[in-house]
Scaffold this motif. Sequence first.
Motif, PDB file in Angstrom:
ATOM      1  N   LYS A 177      17.980  41.242  12.813  1.00 40.93           N
ATOM      2  CA  LYS A 177      18.174  42.660  12.465  1.00 40.93           C
ATOM      3  C   LYS A 177      19.296  43.120  13.578  1.00 40.93           C
ATOM      4  CE  LYS A 177      16.356  46.972  10.737  1.00 40.93           C
ATOM      5  NZ  LYS A 177      15.703  48.028  11.329  1.00 40.93           N
ATOM      6  N   GLU A 178      18.837  42.683  14.870  1.00 40.83           N
ATOM      7  CA  GLU A 178      19.609  43.363  16.061  1.00 40.83           C
ATOM      8  C   GLU A 178      20.931  42.726  15.689  1.00 40.83           C
ATOM      9  OE1 GLU A 178      19.500  45.351  19.524  1.00 40.83           O
ATOM     10  OE2 GLU A 178      17.332  44.587  18.826  1.00 40.83           O
ATOM     11  N   LEU A 179      20.976  41.537  15.619  1.00 42.26           N
ATOM     12  CA  LEU A 179      22.412  40.947  15.584  1.00 42.26           C
ATOM     13  C   LEU A 179      23.307  41.494  14.241  1.00 42.26           C
ATOM     14  CD1 LEU A 179      21.538  37.112  16.417  1.00 42.26           C
ATOM     15  CD2 LEU A 179      22.576  38.855  17.715  1.00 42.26           C
ATOM     16  N   SER A 180      22.688  41.667  13.321  1.00 42.34           N
ATOM     17  CA  SER A 180      23.322  42.201  12.093  1.00 42.34           C
ATOM     18  C   SER A 180      23.743  43.573  12.006  1.00 42.34           C
ATOM     19  CB  SER A 180      22.859  41.907  10.634  1.00 42.34           C
ATOM     20  OG  SER A 180      21.694  42.698  10.786  1.00 42.34           O
ATOM     21  N   SER A 181      23.253  44.338  12.977  1.00 43.27           N
ATOM     22  CA  SER A 181      23.162  45.909  13.268  1.00 43.27           C
ATOM     23  C   SER A 181      24.349  46.140  14.344  1.00 43.27           C
ATOM     24  CB  SER A 181      21.987  46.471  13.903  1.00 43.27           C
ATOM     25  OG  SER A 181      21.001  46.638  12.908  1.00 43.27           O
ATOM     26  N   LEU A 182      24.584  45.065  15.181  1.00 41.61           N
ATOM     27  CA  LEU A 182      25.411  45.083  16.258  1.00 41.61           C
ATOM     28  C   LEU A 182      26.801  44.617  15.769  1.00 41.61           C
ATOM     29  CD1 LEU A 182      23.715  43.756  19.399  1.00 41.61           C
ATOM     30  CD2 LEU A 182      23.764  46.169  18.720  1.00 41.61           C
ATOM     31  N   ASP A 183      26.669  43.711  14.726  1.00 42.23           N
ATOM     32  CA  ASP A 183      27.861  43.077  14.135  1.00 42.23           C
ATOM     33  C   ASP A 183      28.495  44.243  13.376  1.00 42.23           C
ATOM     34  OD1 ASP A 183      29.467  40.806  13.876  1.00 42.23           O
ATOM     35  OD2 ASP A 183      28.907  41.249  11.728  1.00 42.23           O
ATOM     36  N   ALA A 184      27.600  45.150  12.562  1.00 38.91           N
ATOM     37  CA  ALA A 184      28.166  46.177  11.945  1.00 38.91           C
ATOM     38  C   ALA A 184      28.765  47.368  12.790  1.00 38.91           C
ATOM     39  CB  ALA A 184      27.099  46.693  11.152  1.00 38.91           C
ATOM     40  N   ALA A 185      28.330  47.271  13.945  1.00 34.63           N
ATOM     41  CA  ALA A 185      28.684  48.515  14.951  1.00 34.63           C
ATOM     42  C   ALA A 185      29.797  48.066  15.739  1.00 34.63           C
ATOM     43  CB  ALA A 185      27.691  48.789  16.019  1.00 34.63           C
ATOM     44  N   LEU A 186      30.083  46.914  16.059  1.00 33.07           N
ATOM     45  CA  LEU A 186      31.083  46.330  16.911  1.00 33.07           C
ATOM     46  C   LEU A 186      31.934  45.003  16.702  1.00 33.07           C
ATOM     47  CD1 LEU A 186      32.702  47.974  19.279  1.00 33.07           C
ATOM     48  CD2 LEU A 186      31.033  46.587  20.922  1.00 33.07           C
ATOM     49  N   GLY A 187      31.202  44.052  16.030  1.00 35.66           N
ATOM     50  CA  GLY A 187      31.881  42.620  15.825  1.00 35.66           C
ATOM     51  C   GLY A 187      32.889  43.201  14.542  1.00 35.66           C
ATOM     52  N   ASN A 188      32.190  43.674  13.207  1.00 36.65           N
ATOM     53  CA  ASN A 188      33.051  43.663  12.479  1.00 36.65           C
ATOM     54  C   ASN A 188      32.754  45.269  11.766  1.00 36.65           C
ATOM     55  OD1 ASN A 188      34.554  41.341  11.578  1.00 36.65           O
ATOM     56  ND2 ASN A 188      32.462  40.303  11.717  1.00 36.65           N
ATOM     57  N   PRO A 189      33.136  46.179  12.353  1.00 40.59           N
ATOM     58  CA  PRO A 189      32.951  47.538  11.596  1.00 40.59           C
ATOM     59  C   PRO A 189      33.804  48.142  10.761  1.00 40.59           C
ATOM     60  CG  PRO A 189      33.849  47.681  13.879  1.00 40.59           C
ATOM     61  CD  PRO A 189      33.728  46.031  13.573  1.00 40.59           C
ATOM     62  N   VAL A 190      33.318  48.914   9.921  1.00 37.89           N
ATOM     63  CA  VAL A 190      34.170  49.603   9.220  1.00 37.89           C
ATOM     64  C   VAL A 190      34.756  50.827   9.778  1.00 37.89           C
ATOM     65  CG1 VAL A 190      34.175  51.088   7.146  1.00 37.89           C
ATOM     66  CG2 VAL A 190      32.495  49.388   7.245  1.00 37.89           C
ATOM     67  N   ARG A 191      35.943  50.924   9.882  1.00 40.92           N
ATOM     68  CA  ARG A 191      36.767  51.842  10.719  1.00 40.92           C
ATOM     69  C   ARG A 191      36.931  53.032  10.181  1.00 40.92           C
ATOM     70  NH1 ARG A 191      38.615  49.765  15.281  1.00 40.92           N
ATOM     71  NH2 ARG A 191      38.177  47.339  15.442  1.00 40.92           N
ATOM     72  N   PRO A 192      37.467  54.261  10.879  1.00 41.43           N
ATOM     73  CA  PRO A 192      37.538  54.159  12.285  1.00 41.43           C
ATOM     74  C   PRO A 192      36.069  54.087  12.859  1.00 41.43           C
ATOM     75  CG  PRO A 192      38.410  56.319  11.087  1.00 41.43           C
ATOM     76  CD  PRO A 192      37.742  55.560  10.176  1.00 41.43           C
ATOM     77  N   VAL A 193      36.208  53.494  14.214  1.00 41.48           N
ATOM     78  CA  VAL A 193      34.973  53.381  15.086  1.00 41.48           C
ATOM     79  C   VAL A 193      35.063  54.389  16.247  1.00 41.48           C
ATOM     80  CG1 VAL A 193      33.652  51.857  16.383  1.00 41.48           C
ATOM     81  CG2 VAL A 193      35.026  50.987  14.609  1.00 41.48           C
ATOM     82  N   VAL A 194      33.902  55.299  16.181  1.00 44.19           N
ATOM     83  CA  VAL A 194      34.066  56.042  17.481  1.00 44.19           C
ATOM     84  C   VAL A 194      32.963  55.576  18.272  1.00 44.19           C
ATOM     85  CG1 VAL A 194      33.340  58.356  18.368  1.00 44.19           C
ATOM     86  CG2 VAL A 194      34.400  58.170  16.142  1.00 44.19           C
ATOM     87  N   ALA A 195      33.318  55.279  19.798  1.00 47.59           N
ATOM     88  CA  ALA A 195      32.207  54.953  20.770  1.00 47.59           C
ATOM     89  C   ALA A 195      32.176  55.880  21.700  1.00 47.59           C
ATOM     90  CB  ALA A 195      32.852  53.506  21.437  1.00 47.59           C
ATOM     91  N   VAL A 196      30.714  56.373  21.756  1.00 46.50           N
ATOM     92  CA  VAL A 196      30.445  57.335  22.862  1.00 46.50           C
ATOM     93  C   VAL A 196      29.612  56.729  23.958  1.00 46.50           C
ATOM     94  CG1 VAL A 196      28.827  59.335  23.107  1.00 46.50           C
ATOM     95  CG2 VAL A 196      29.736  58.898  20.636  1.00 46.50           C
ATOM     96  N   VAL A 197      30.462  57.042  24.983  1.00 42.49           N
ATOM     97  CA  VAL A 197      29.878  56.346  26.284  1.00 42.49           C
ATOM     98  C   VAL A 197      29.699  57.757  27.258  1.00 42.49           C
ATOM     99  CG1 VAL A 197      29.974  54.735  28.185  1.00 42.49           C
ATOM    100  CG2 VAL A 197      30.932  54.072  26.061  1.00 42.49           C
ATOM    101  N   GLY A 198      28.334  57.600  27.609  1.00 44.01           N
ATOM    102  CA  GLY A 198      28.152  58.658  28.879  1.00 44.01           C
ATOM    103  C   GLY A 198      27.157  58.067  29.772  1.00 44.01           C
ATOM    104  N   GLY A 199      26.736  58.933  30.579  1.00 43.50           N
ATOM    105  CA  GLY A 199      25.810  58.290  31.810  1.00 43.50           C
ATOM    106  C   GLY A 199      26.301  58.681  33.076  1.00 43.50           C
ATOM    107  N   ALA A 200      25.915  58.263  34.206  1.00 43.12           N
ATOM    108  CA  ALA A 200      26.064  58.774  35.405  1.00 43.12           C
ATOM    109  C   ALA A 200      27.600  58.487  36.093  1.00 43.12           C
ATOM    110  CB  ALA A 200      25.102  58.312  36.440  1.00 43.12           C
ATOM    111  N   LYS A 201      27.745  57.084  35.680  1.00 51.19           N
ATOM    112  CA  LYS A 201      28.819  56.443  36.739  1.00 51.19           C
ATOM    113  C   LYS A 201      29.756  55.652  35.998  1.00 51.19           C
ATOM    114  CE  LYS A 201      26.591  56.856  41.306  1.00 51.19           C
ATOM    115  NZ  LYS A 201      26.006  56.049  42.332  1.00 51.19           N
ATOM    116  N   VAL A 202      30.890  55.764  36.253  1.00 53.84           N
ATOM    117  CA  VAL A 202      32.183  54.723  35.606  1.00 53.84           C
ATOM    118  C   VAL A 202      31.808  53.503  36.254  1.00 53.84           C
ATOM    119  CG1 VAL A 202      34.579  54.092  35.806  1.00 53.84           C
ATOM    120  CG2 VAL A 202      34.048  56.600  35.585  1.00 53.84           C
TER     121      VAL A 202
END
Length: 400
Positions: A177-202
């Motif tokens: 489930k993890e691998l297929s979900s990650l594949d759908a998000a970044l491996g072979n995603p339907v576009r357009p893809v938005v990545a949201v990256v937050g957190g403390a430090k670059v």
Amino acid sequence: MPDFKTIDDAGDLTGKTALVRVDFNVPMNEAGEVTDDTRLTAALPTVNALLEKGAKVALMAHFGRPKGKVVPEMSLKPVAEAFSKVLGEPVFFAENCGFHEKAHAFVDSRSAGDVILMENTRFEPGEETNDPALAKDMAKLADIYVNDAFSAAHRAHASTEGVAQLLPAYAGKSMEKELSSLDAALGNPVRPVVAVVGGAKVSSKIDLLKNLVGKVDVLAIGGGMANTFIFADGVAVGKSLCEPDLAGTVKEIQAAAKASGCEILLPVDYVCTKEFKANAANRVCKPGDVADDEMILDAGPQSAKALVDKMAASKTVIWNGPLGAFEMEPFDAATVTAAKGAGELAKAGKITAVAGGGDTVAALNHAGAADDFTFISTAGGAFLEWMEGKALPGVEALRK
Ligand code: AMP
């Protein structure tokens, strides 16, 4: 999942033993009671599927950081009891057996349909060094190997990588489930893809940002790390959390994004305060308007709305990290608005929304949006390394 062998490929397992690497690194209180059984229930689909195929199931897992020594407080014994309750069947704990002769005799003495839990893999000095002798001993316990612990797959340990080379190796149901979900998000995603990256430090997410700009259509930056981007663009950030030394790195990331046609979305308004504490007096600032004695603790309402609009125009969202100091109200507002927005879009079937890594799960839970996401990975380091585009040894070992 064309690339990976799964339990479905394992055929009939009557008379066979399956050695299954699970993530049983559960939270435990001082009385030795498991306080959250999420990781135990996550193993049920795999264990039940193997039992249905007629196997004897020997589970192995690490617990804490005993560093190659037997530390009685880090025994998996209480976990065996807790898993037995979750499973509704006895779980035979291989107490004081390690992975050597005693362990082989213990597993041999059990029957088809039995579920066994081996002792903490990290009691073994060879676990974290991926000692071939330990991997060989582990392999002797079983006929097939199943890895169901994505969260440990970024480590090349004997129980995650070494043993996988010595037995027919399969992805368990949670891993699948993890691998297929990650594949759908970044491996072979339907576009357009938005990545949201937050957190403390670059500085803690350089590899991740560099990998993402080559893969996604929009990279939305939030949290303390957005301050470094804003600073690199020559805009004053007052006494905000900021890494001025990384301005050059930010420029490199911006250039790579431009080259690959990735839009970088930065906050267009900020919530500023003079004190780093909950409910501190605050105001919404525009770029260029942050005073020397102020710090940015959240993205402003316009920024949150702009991000929700971008997500609404996308098909896939992948999220790591909060957009502000979300643990302190009201500096959770942008994270809450955007997380709810993503959750609603995913719930309505308009986007695939996948999130993971450390504080992200806490932030999405806080927003009440976690259940609406398509998939939330509870893996910390493994999720981040996968987002960085790195090969995970425990996953590579399962490739066809
Ligand atoms: P990370 O572990 O890198 O994902 O960072 C998460 C932490 O970043 C959380 O504890 C947030 O409170 C913190 N954070 C997010 N935005 C800011 C900000 N603008 N200033 C200070 N800390 C922040």
